[in-house]
Design a protein around this motif. Structure first.
Motif, PDB file in Angstrom:
ATOM      1  N   LEU A  82      86.280  99.863 -33.112  1.00  0.00           N
ATOM      2  CA  LEU A  82      86.449  98.554 -32.485  1.00  0.00           C
ATOM      3  C   LEU A  82      87.283  97.603 -33.337  1.00  0.00           C
ATOM      4  CD1 LEU A  82      82.894  97.892 -31.005  1.00  0.00           C
ATOM      5  CD2 LEU A  82      84.965  98.627 -29.785  1.00  0.00           C
ATOM      6  N   TRP A  99      83.836 101.492 -24.808  1.00  0.00           N
ATOM      7  CA  TRP A  99      83.286 100.148 -25.018  1.00  0.00           C
ATOM      8  C   TRP A  99      82.963  99.442 -23.708  1.00  0.00           C
ATOM      9  CZ3 TRP A  99      88.196 101.800 -25.673  1.00  0.00           C
ATOM     10  CH2 TRP A  99      89.169 101.219 -24.871  1.00  0.00           C
ATOM     11  N   LEU A 157      77.073  97.629 -27.402  1.00  0.00           N
ATOM     12  CA  LEU A 157      77.295  97.660 -28.846  1.00  0.00           C
ATOM     13  C   LEU A 157      76.151  98.351 -29.586  1.00  0.00           C
ATOM     14  CD1 LEU A 157      78.684  94.053 -29.406  1.00  0.00           C
ATOM     15  CD2 LEU A 157      79.973  96.193 -29.578  1.00  0.00           C
ATOM     16  N   LEU A 190      83.207  91.685 -27.199  1.00  0.00           N
ATOM     17  CA  LEU A 190      82.246  92.534 -26.494  1.00  0.00           C
ATOM     18  C   LEU A 190      80.848  91.931 -26.539  1.00  0.00           C
ATOM     19  CD1 LEU A 190      83.548  96.045 -27.560  1.00  0.00           C
ATOM     20  CD2 LEU A 190      83.916  94.850 -25.393  1.00  0.00           C
TER      21      LEU A 190
END
Length: 157
Positions: A32, A16, A21, A106
């Motif tokens: 995630l 990540w 993404l 994120l």
């Protein structure tokens, strides 16, 4: 340690941090999820400010003990309005995700918390950190919508 319902085995270390993404494969995307259960809470949105408040009023499919959806693969048969978070729609939904949610973090270019199962190696770390809704929810069937404001929770929690 309980068995992790999400298959995180064999994923690239800290993927990540190197992969946006939108480039994640479905297995990485699912990994995630920290298992906090907060996305399955009913929310109240202020029409004027757009501010979103989480309530302890849980979706009928949330298992309060595990913080998991009891019918995840077929949840839309029971809850058609359940949103499937995907890389191509996160920009539409990130604002209402919990402040501690990995997808939101994120998306906002923030790091994951050290209690996240991808970092801790344990699906129970989210509960041990006191970040999940384990044992804290009330049923949406037993809680009239006009009382939901009484169940607002502060974030992050």
């Amino acid at each position: 340690m309980s068995k992790d319902p999400i298959d995180r085995a064999g994923l690239a270390p800290r993927f990540w941090e190197r992969k946006p993404l939108q480039k994640m494969n479905p297995r990485e995307w699912e990994a995630l999820c920290d298992g906090c259960g907060k996305c399955c809470l009913n929310k109240l949105e202020d029409e004027d400010s757009g501010e979103v408040a989480l309530t302890r009023v849980a979706c009928r499919l949330l298992d309060d003990a595990t913080c998991r959806c009891t019918q995840y693969d077929i949840r839309h048969q029971f809850v058609p309005e359940c949103i499937v978070m995907r890389p191509d729609n996160i920009h539409e939904h990130a604002y209402w995700l919990p402040q501690t949610c990995a997808y939101r973090l994120l998306w906002e270019s923030k790091p994951l918390y050290d209690w996240h199962p991808l970092l801790s190696g344990s699906p129970d770390s989210v509960h041990a950190a006191g970040v999940s809704v384990q044992g804290l929810t009330v049923s949406e069937f037993e809680t009239p919508e006009e009382e939901w404001e009484d169940y607002i929770i502060e974030e992050p929690t």
